[in-house]
Design an enzyme around this catalytic site. Structure first.
Site, PDB file in Angstrom:
ATOM      1  CG  ASP A  55      -5.501   8.412   4.380  1.00 23.69           C
ATOM      2  OD1 ASP A  55      -6.419   8.953   3.720  1.00 23.69           O
ATOM      3  OD2 ASP A  55      -5.692   7.484   5.182  1.00 23.69           O
ATOM      4  NE  ARG A  90     -10.537  -1.124   4.368  1.00 22.37           N
ATOM      5  CZ  ARG A  90     -11.010  -1.261   5.605  1.00 22.37           C
ATOM      6  NH1 ARG A  90     -12.133  -1.918   5.813  1.00 22.37           N
ATOM      7  NH2 ARG A  90     -10.364  -0.743   6.632  1.00 22.37           N
ATOM      8  CE  LYS A  96      -2.979   2.693   3.106  1.00 19.85           C
ATOM      9  NZ  LYS A  96      -3.593   2.767   4.444  1.00 19.85           N
ATOM     10  CE  LYS A 143      -6.238   9.207   7.661  1.00 23.43           C
ATOM     11  NZ  LYS A 143      -6.667   8.051   8.475  1.00 23.43           N
ATOM     12  CG  ASP A 165      -9.722   7.705   6.886  1.00 25.28           C
ATOM     13  OD1 ASP A 165      -8.697   7.789   6.178  1.00 25.28           O
ATOM     14  OD2 ASP A 165      -9.694   7.773   8.126  1.00 25.28           O
TER      15      ASP A 165
END
Length: 618
Positions: free
Chosen positions: A382, A463, A377, A389, A459
């Protein structure tokens, strides 16, 4: 020290941290060549150097020669070299003239036997040469020789060494030696070139050198924006004193900067032993891969775009002899990588997919391991996307590409270690940002291979990019095993803390191999279940899957995330490391460094090599 912001076109590969030079020698630490013997008054030479200290002979470090040859010091590797770590070289001339002349720290290894500190014969001899009584020091300071313990003793000398370290290795286990190496690096500072007196075996010296290199790590200039003139100093505390600042800054020390030459001299009676020389070479190579990962992780996201990270991967892989290809945004769109495209949609800096290939030799028996595929990953920053977040959680998100960095750090080391078999790596690179084209909660996307996913939380993006990588690998690369690394869930930190990674696997044999590799590498893992009763939690009424649990209130966020990834592996042997806790650290701790830790590089190499640390894999 002054620093400047890294430039947006900063290139890491040329300036990155490299493993220190390690020299094996069987000679005693000389007070000087042509200088005074113990008990004699010091003599200042005619060159204006330190009292009784010779100028180093030409070619004393890194000169051509044969590592570990008789009468010379086997110099394993080249400090700061741009090429592969671990090149063999040797010092020319007599060992006494070349080795240890500028070492300001004498470190004597102390073992712990039934709670009592024990100094070996060679250590006692070294202490006597500098006028120290180890037994009295140990008794006065109640030093037990525990692993990583250091008793620092200033020496009243005008010639080197100026400090004596009694360095504890505990019971002498591999982990104890690794701790001792890291402790020596941290307590010695950047200026304290150590001369270590010890008699380790191959596994112990591997662990010691690895710990020393990782404990010595400093972020590369390209990461900090430091100029070559900037100095990095260390501090340490002495036995019976408050600080060793004055001892570290002796007047004859050369200035030390972020790229200063770093050297470890290790004195052993078996300096010419090929097994020891090879163990040192391998330890430096592995630690060098970890340091590459750390530098990539620590690079600010202002610089670290998906394209920048892909370019660094291309350069590092090309130098390591790997095959490499990069799919850019238009390639990802045309080939159906819906997870990467969706996650990167909110950023003006588009996603990439990097493929690295390595074809290693056969094993000694003529067999080759199966095709192993690694997937990392690589979220270069992010923000959480539209599922934003909190600011406190966002501060460390430049490290959200730690899985890809670990995979790259392992891959560029394989050729130097002659790891057998075929290995392919996929680095799934994207930036998860807010924007007019960002994926929205409730959107349904189509990942590579046609599986549809309802995005309930933007968020939970890691995956989604891994889904593309896993599906693509399973369908097109004919893998025998697939292993992914990802800073995937905060839940894993709640479950296992900051020093243990979560391991999930659909195959018991693969899980056993990885757990064994992690144990040998010194990285702690704990296998967690793929609880089948939780699988319905990721069902969706409008898509094949939901990217977070919704159908059942089962919690277990790390488990449901792993179950989601398993859907894209089509029943192949697969394992997933959730490294959200271990990938980053808030402070230095042993061989772990503050910031990006490079967790996973050592485990992956041990898994792929399939041999105990310090031994050749073939």
């Amino acid at each position: 020290m002054t620093t400047a912001a890294p430039t947006q076109d900063a290139d890491l590969i040329d300036s990155r941290y490299r493993a220190p030079l390690v020299i094996l020698t069987s000679t005693e630490h000389p007070p000087s060549v042509g200088g005074p013997e113990p008990g004699e008054p010091p003599v200042r030479d005619d060159t204006g150097g330190a009292p009784g200290e010779p100028a180093p002979p030409a070619g004393s470090v890194g000169a051509p020669g044969v590592a570990g040859s008789p009468g010379s010091a086997g110099a394993v590797g080249t400090a700061g070299a741009a090429g592969a770590a671990g090149e063999g070289s040797a010092a020319e001339g007599t060992a006494g003239a070349a080795v240890g002349w500028d070492c300001s720290v004498l470190a004597v290894v102390v073992t712990s036997v039934d709670g009592a500190a024990v100094v070996g014969e060679q250590g006692r001899s070294a202490c006597a040469r500098v006028g120290a009584d180890p037994d009295r020091l140990i008794e006065n300071e109640a030093f037990r020789g525990d692993a990583g313990g250091v008793l620092v003793v200033p020496l009243s000398r005008s010639e080197r060494p100026w400090r004596l370290f009694l360095l504890g290795v505990g019971a002498g286990g591999t982990a104890d030696w690794r701790s001792a190496g890291a402790a020596l690096a941290r307590r010695g500072g950047t200026r304290g070139r150590p001369f270590v007196v010890a008699e380790p075996d191959a596994e112990q010296i591997y662990a010691f050198v690895e710990g020393f290199v990782l404990g010595s790590y400093r972020p590369a200039d390209a990461v900090t924006g430091a100029t070559p003139e900037d100095a990095v100093t260390g501090t340490t505390h002495e036995a019976g004193t408050e600080s060793a600042e004055s001892a570290e800054s002796a007047p004859d020390e050369p200035p030390a900067g972020p790229r200063a030459e770093r050297i470890l001299v290790l004195r052993t009676e078996r300096a010419e032993n090929p097994a020891l020389i090879e163990a040192v070479r391998r330890a430096r190579a592995v630690a060098d891969g970890v340091c590459l990962a750390r530098d990539l992780i620590n690079m600010p996201s202002l610089v670290k775009t998906p394209r920048w990270l892909a370019d660094q991967a291309v350069r590092a892989a090309s130098r390591a002899g790997l095959g490499v290809t990069v799919l850019d945004h238009s390639d990802l769109v045309s080939q159906g990588f819906g997870g990467l495209v969706a996650v990167g949609g909110g950023s003006p800096r588009p996603p990439c997919l990097v493929t690295l290939t390595y074809d290693g030799p056969s094993t000694a028996g003529g067999r080759t391991p199966g095709h192993r595929v690694l997937v990392g990953k690589g979220i270069t920053f992010d923000s959480g996307g539209l599922s934003l977040k909190p600011s406190v959680s966002m501060a460390s998100m430049k490290t959200d590409m730690s899985g890809a960095a670990a995979v790259l750090g392992a891959m560029v080391t394989l050729a130097e270690l002659e790891v057998p078999g075929k290995v392919t790596a996929l680095l799934c690179l994207a930036e998860n940002m807010i924007g007019a084209s960002a994926v929205r909660p409730g959107d349904v996307i189509t990942c590579w291979g046609g599986t549809t996913v309802e995005v309930l939380n933007t968020d939970a993006e890691g995956r989604l990019v891994l889904a593309d990588g896993l599906a693509y690998a399973a369908a097109t690369l004919a893998p025998d095993q697939i292993v992914d690394l990802a800073t995937l869930t905060g839940a894993i930190t709640v479950a296992l803390g900051r020093r243990t990674a979560g391991l999930f696997s659909s195959d018991d044999t693969l899980a056993g191999e990885l757990a064994d590799a992690a144990g040998r590498a010194g990285e702690r893992v704990w296998r967690l279940p793929l609880t089948e009763e939780y699988r319905p939690a990721i069902d969706s009424p409008v898509a094949d899957l939901a990217n977070i649990g919704r159908a059942l209130d089962v919690n277990g966020g790390s488990i449901t995330a792993a179950l989601f990834l398993r859907e894209f592996t089509v029943g192949l042997p697969w394992a997933h490391f959730d490294i959200a806790g271990t990938a980053r650290a808030d402070s230095d701790d042993g061989e772990i460094s503050r910031g990006g830790t490079g967790w996973g590089v050592r485990t992956l190499i041990a898994y792929l090599a399939g041999a105990p640390a310090g031994e050749q894999p073939t």
